[in-house]
Design an enzyme around this catalytic site. Sequence first.
Site, PDB file in Angstrom:
ATOM      1  N   LYS A  66       0.838  -1.205   0.000  1.00 57.44           N
ATOM      2  CA  LYS A  66       0.000   0.000   0.000  1.00 57.44           C
ATOM      3  C   LYS A  66       0.873   1.255   0.000  1.00 57.44           C
ATOM      4  CE  LYS A  66      -3.719  -2.554   2.203  1.00 57.44           C
ATOM      5  NZ  LYS A  66      -4.476  -2.921   3.408  1.00 57.44           N
ATOM      6  N   GLN A 110      -4.598  -1.284   9.736  1.00 57.18           N
ATOM      7  CA  GLN A 110      -4.484  -2.608   9.126  1.00 57.18           C
ATOM      8  C   GLN A 110      -5.071  -3.681  10.059  1.00 57.18           C
ATOM      9  OE1 GLN A 110      -3.288  -3.271   5.964  1.00 57.18           O
ATOM     10  NE2 GLN A 110      -3.931  -5.388   6.306  1.00 57.18           N
ATOM     11  N   ASP A 133     -11.033   2.596   3.925  1.00 57.75           N
ATOM     12  CA  ASP A 133     -11.295   1.153   3.850  1.00 57.75           C
ATOM     13  C   ASP A 133     -12.788   0.874   3.661  1.00 57.75           C
ATOM     14  OD1 ASP A 133      -9.165  -0.571   3.765  1.00 57.75           O
ATOM     15  OD2 ASP A 133      -8.828  -0.588   5.936  1.00 57.75           O
TER      16      ASP A 133
END
Length: 304
Positions: A66, A110, A133
């Site tokens: 990422k 995460q 997200d």
Amino acid sequence: MTALADMDLGAARVFAVNLDGKAMAALLRAEVKQQIGRLAVGGATPGLAVALVGDDPASQVYVKGKVKACEEVGIASTLRKLPDTTTQDELLGLVDAWNADPAVDGILVQLPLPKGIDQRAVIDRIAPTKDVDGFHPHNLGLLASGRPGLVACTPAGVMRMLSVYGKAYGWTPAGKRAVVIGRSITVGRPMSLLLTNADATVTVCHSRTPDLAGRIGEADLVVAAAGVPQLVKGAWIKVGAVVIDVGIHRMADGGLCGDVEFDAARLRAAAISPVPGGVGPMTIAQLMRNCALAASARRGIAID
Ligand code: NAP
């Protein structure tokens, strides 16, 4: 694995179209780079803040990918690595600081988080406008009500794959029977909502679904996100179906496989995404797009 000679190949199908996620993701990243160029003209550099708690090896690989993608498209990324002794309050404090930071357009914590930290409490703390997200209940609610918002990256990436395939081959999810295997808030649930919003007739399967083979056999589109290696047998696939494999698993020999028995499924499917090189790269590219969208909305600069 089903022997080739034992399979009913229907109408002499050869191999399925390979849904090349690597190539499609490169195109999507190029598009996002242009959008970020428009933000730059408006005086903005989008910022993504990433928290990595603990030392889960898979998470470290995902986060590295990422951060690298951010560099490529021109997003300023900040990575905070935290020990697995981090408390929930410490993590919530970091999220609060990023929520208040005008340079931060997107916040990504995460997952999975170490035991002792309530994942839901952390997701709920992220400002919905910075929830790149797309896991916050506000954004899931917008999706459920068919309104624009930030959409989870993996299912949004799958929709982009289907759109690219559809444009090239005259295919659309509208009116199709779709089966989504999995109902997690990260993949299966938003996937089923996106397909419903795209006018497919969607069946959501999960661990309590009887006769999974029967449900899959009826489907024009299968999205497999169960997290079970090669759960979906090639012989179950309806001839001419489109198959998207979200699963990713490390095998004993070190290679990767998905939730679908790829070699057998591609003899029946019209199109299939491989593992690796399918949904994975699309997920990261879509995260970049979500960062650009979040920056555009928050800073009031049009990018499309
Ligand atoms: P998850 O939270 O574990 O959810 C799995 C879902 O599959 C659950 O809804 C579960 O049902 C269902 N399921 C499990 N076993 C099943 C079975 N035998 N038959 C039918 N349904 C079954 O996993 P996730 O986060 O959604 O991820 C799914 C897979 O996608 C994993 O392999 C993950 O690594 C992969 N993934 C890949 C990407 C990518 O970018 N490529 C991104 C995210 C995830 P219940 O609800 O009844 O438990």
